[in-house]
Design a protein around this motif. Structure first.
Motif, mmCIF file in Angstrom:
data_model
loop_
_atom_site.group_PDB
_atom_site.id
_atom_site.type_symbol
_atom_site.label_atom_id
_atom_site.label_comp_id
_atom_site.label_asym_id
_atom_site.label_seq_id
_atom_site.Cartn_x
_atom_site.Cartn_y
_atom_site.Cartn_z
ATOM 1 N N ARG A 183 1.179 4.255 -2.916
ATOM 2 C CA ARG A 183 1.047 5.688 -2.593
ATOM 3 C C ARG A 183 2.264 6.470 -3.084
ATOM 4 O O ARG A 183 2.133 7.576 -3.618
ATOM 5 N N ASP A 209 1.888 13.626 -9.057
ATOM 6 C CA ASP A 209 2.201 14.946 -8.491
ATOM 7 C C ASP A 209 3.395 15.603 -9.169
ATOM 8 O O ASP A 209 3.530 16.834 -9.141
ATOM 9 N N GLU A 237 -9.773 5.294 -10.927
ATOM 10 C CA GLU A 237 -9.038 4.573 -9.883
ATOM 11 C C GLU A 237 -8.085 3.547 -10.482
ATOM 12 O O GLU A 237 -6.923 3.445 -10.079
ATOM 13 N N SER A 276 0.613 4.364 -11.472
ATOM 14 C CA SER A 276 1.386 4.467 -10.236
ATOM 15 C C SER A 276 2.392 3.330 -10.087
ATOM 16 O O SER A 276 3.452 3.510 -9.487
ATOM 17 N N GLU A 279 2.047 6.732 -6.862
ATOM 18 C CA GLU A 279 1.028 7.706 -7.260
ATOM 19 C C GLU A 279 1.544 9.129 -7.083
ATOM 20 O O GLU A 279 1.366 9.971 -7.961
ATOM 21 N N ARG A 280 2.201 9.375 -5.953
ATOM 22 C CA ARG A 280 2.735 10.722 -5.724
ATOM 23 C C ARG A 280 3.833 11.052 -6.733
ATOM 24 O O ARG A 280 3.882 12.158 -7.276
ATOM 25 N N ARG A 292 -5.235 5.380 -12.463
ATOM 26 C CA ARG A 292 -4.207 5.927 -11.573
ATOM 27 C C ARG A 292 -3.358 4.807 -10.963
ATOM 28 O O ARG A 292 -2.142 4.944 -10.828
ATOM 29 N N ARG A 351 0.841 -1.204 0.000
ATOM 30 C CA ARG A 351 0.000 0.000 0.000
ATOM 31 C C ARG A 351 0.879 1.258 0.000
ATOM 32 O O ARG A 351 0.581 2.238 -0.681
ATOM 33 N N HIS A 352 1.953 1.209 0.771
ATOM 34 C CA HIS A 352 2.874 2.345 0.820
ATOM 35 C C HIS A 352 3.543 2.548 -0.534
ATOM 36 O O HIS A 352 3.689 3.699 -1.011
#
Length: 607
Positions: free
Chosen positions: A309, A317, A366, A373, A312-313, A369, A305-306
């Motif tokens: 994330r 981003d 979803e 990611s 994705e960032r 992304r 999960r980390h």
């Protein structure tokens, strides 16, 4: 003024293979005997295309004459179509799963006298049609293992078709005719599967393909002869057909998979860098990965999960925004990319992937992304048979994941101010439907824009798809419902395999749901439900319905109250292509579903 990319006619492709890529692999296919993937060089592919053209010369094929290809994807099918283009013939492709009734409609509507058939299934259906049709005269069989029907004296095998054309006179005829081919020649008639109404023959000329190939070369110049593309969608689907010819035009090798059900076996063997696809494939990949994560021990689950994330960032981003990521974020992403993400991609066989165009239906933001990611370069697009595939597509970076990309460089797009319908005009748009003046009259605006039947909005050159206009319905309370959006949200949950939203003219929204029964049974057992019951009994079990209600509420937590599913029926059999409940591109046919499940739907609205 010279252009950065030459605009080759499809009839020139075999000559270009021989000239530009004589020793480079251009096609690959899986050999049933050896069980290995065999490579064909540009020279060998050119020879096969010329051999097919010579066969057509022997058949005395005339320019403009129509030939059908009714087969799974094969190298022979590609060679036959390119050979047909060399002889200025017209290809009328059919889905390999088409029924005799569907075959007969196309044959008689397009007046097809010659048909290539793939295997036994296609031959049996085509021969049945031939017996009752005055139009279809000649069947040419690709698979040498096909057993002929008793009394069949007219069909021939593909090898014999090639042998009959092996003469200097036929070769001269093929080469001369190919050099006379014009951009204005009709190339393909693609019959739309359609979600309602009779199938329509989309007229695509060589000019449509030439301009579409050129537009893609401008937009995606990074495609190169070093790339390999997996071809597994049906080649009569405009997405795969146009994509296949684009790849070949840029020197990419195309790996041809005959059995799409074996895609997960084939991917690790071929390890493609590119592959056109439909959202359903990525939905299944996403569901599989999520299930693996959920079943992992807690520490592994937390790390995964980390990692997602961080991915994705890193991508959304920074990279997608054209910004430089911080060094610590880059280092962390690369660590995960070379370990966890690489393991996921290797398990699927897409670790070398650099470009996976995806279209044909809506894909949830979803999933989009998530894939980007973890470093899977899917790029969403929008198109139709009538536009020779792509109308818009996303760049590799700098895109809005809620959009369907930027408009192709040669197209004009506008939005109807009253209906929000997407209207398109340009050199890749068809001139009309075959033998269907009524449809043609409805298809175009007075100033020549094609009515797509899809609602959307345009911001600059970025297109946003909303819904099929015909799919939008209004409840008895006057509220408009977008069923595709709701269906997409529900199928994000792995427990929902298929769903059809109901509600047109009714007081509230309901659904027909075919669940993942294995997953549903596992969750139901954990809640103490009696597992000795059949699927039919579980489908009406009160506790099972409470369980499913939880999933539905969570999936639709962000929609308005009037859009939420109030009641549902659990199905024990999936919607079927054979029963006509799905199109060949696996979209649901609402009219057919409403008819087939009329009793179940009535029960949902019983007082």
């Amino acid at each position: 003024m010279t252009t950065p990319y030459p605009k080759y006619h499809l009839a020139e492709y075999p000559h270009q293979f021989r000239l530009r890529y004589p020793n480079k692999p251009m096609l690959r296919y899986h050999d049933k005997v050896s069980g290995r993937w065999v490579k064909l060089s540009g020279e060998q592919v050119a020879d096969r295309c010329l051999a097919a053209a010579k066969g057509f010369a022997w058949l005395q094929l005339q320019p403009g004459e129509k030939v059908s290809i009714y087969s799974p994807n094969t190298v022979e099918g590609i060679a036959a179509e390119l050979g047909l283009f060399m002889m200025r013939g017209v290809s009328v492709p059919l889905y390999a799963t088409s029924t005799p009734e569907q075959v007969q409609f196309v044959i008689e509507d397009a007046q097809v006298a010659t048909m290539f058939v793939g295997g036994q299934f296609q031959y049996n259906n085509a021969y049945e049609v031939q017996q009752r049709s005055e139009v279809l005269r000649q069947l040419i069989i690709i698979d040498p293992e096909v057993v002929l029907a008793p009394g069949d004296t007219t069909s021939m095998y593909y090898d014999e078709f090639i042998r009959r054309g092996d003469a200097v006179a036929y070769e001269n005829k093929a080469n001369v005719t190919a050099s006379q081919a014009l951009a204005s020649d009709l190339a393909v008639i693609i019959y739309t599967s359609g979600t309602s109404g009779r199938s329509k023959g989309v007229l695509l000329h060589h000019s449509n393909f030439i301009e579409q190939m050129y537009a893609h070369q401008l937009k995606y110049p990074f495609m190169s002869p070093r790339d390999t593309s997996m071809c597994f969608l049906p080649l009569n689907h405009i997405l795969e057909k146009a994509w296949c010819y684009l790849c070949l035009s840029m020197g990419c090798c195309v790996a041809v998979l005959s059995d799409p059900k074996k895609i997960l076996e084939a991917l690790p063997e071929v390890r493609p860098t590119m592959m056109s696809n439909v959202p359903r494939f990525w939905e299944k990949v996403y569901a599989g990965v999520q299930q693996k994560i959920d079943q992992s021990p807690s520490p592994i689950r937390s790390i995964m999960r980390h990692a997602i994330r961080i991915g994705e960032r890193y991508f959304f981003d920074y990279v997608n925004e054209g910004k430089r990521p911080p060094l610590w974020l880059t280092a962390l992403f690369k660590l995960y990319d070379h370990t966890l993400f690489m393991k996921v991609k290797q398990a699927i066989g897409i670790q070398r992937g650099k470009f996976f165009p995806t279209a044909g239906a809506a894909l949830s933001v979803e999933i989009y992304r998530f894939m980007r990611s973890i470093g899977v370069p899917i790029c969403l697009g929008y198109g139709l048979s009538e536009s020779t595939a792509t109308v818009s597509s996303c760049p590799l970076v700098g895109f809005d994941p809620t959009s369907v990309g930027t408009i192709m460089p040669t197209l004009q797009v506008r939005i109807d101010p009253e209906t929000s319908e997407i209207l398109i005009k340009g050199p890749s748009v068809m001139q009309g439907y075959y033998n269907n003046e009524e449809a043609n009259a409805e298809a175009f605006t007075e100033d020549g824009y094609f009515r797509t039947g899809d609602a959307g909005r345009l911001e600059g050159d970025v297109l946003y798809f909303t819904e099929r206009i015909k799919d939008l319905f209004k409840t008895a309370n006057g509220k408009y419902i977008a069923p595709q959006m709701l269906e997409g949200m529900l199928t994000l949950d792995p427990i929902v395999e298929q769903v059809a939203i109901i509600g047109d003219g009714y007081k509230f929204v309901s659904a027909l749901i075919y669940p993942n029964w294995e997953l549903l049974r596992r969750e139901a057992e954990a809640r103490g439900v009696d597992m000795t019951q059949s699927d039919e009994a579980l489908a009406v079990d009160h506790e099972v319905h409470r369980l499913m209600t939880t999933h539905i509420e969570q999936a639709l937590s962000t929609v308005a109250q009037y859009e939420k599913v109030k009641r549902f029926v659990l199905l024990t059999e999936p919607f079927s292509l054979e029963r006509g409940e799905l199109t060949n591109t696996l979209k649901i046919r609402r009219k057919v579903i409403n008819e087939h499940f009329a009793e179940a739907i009535a029960s949902l609205y019983a007082e």
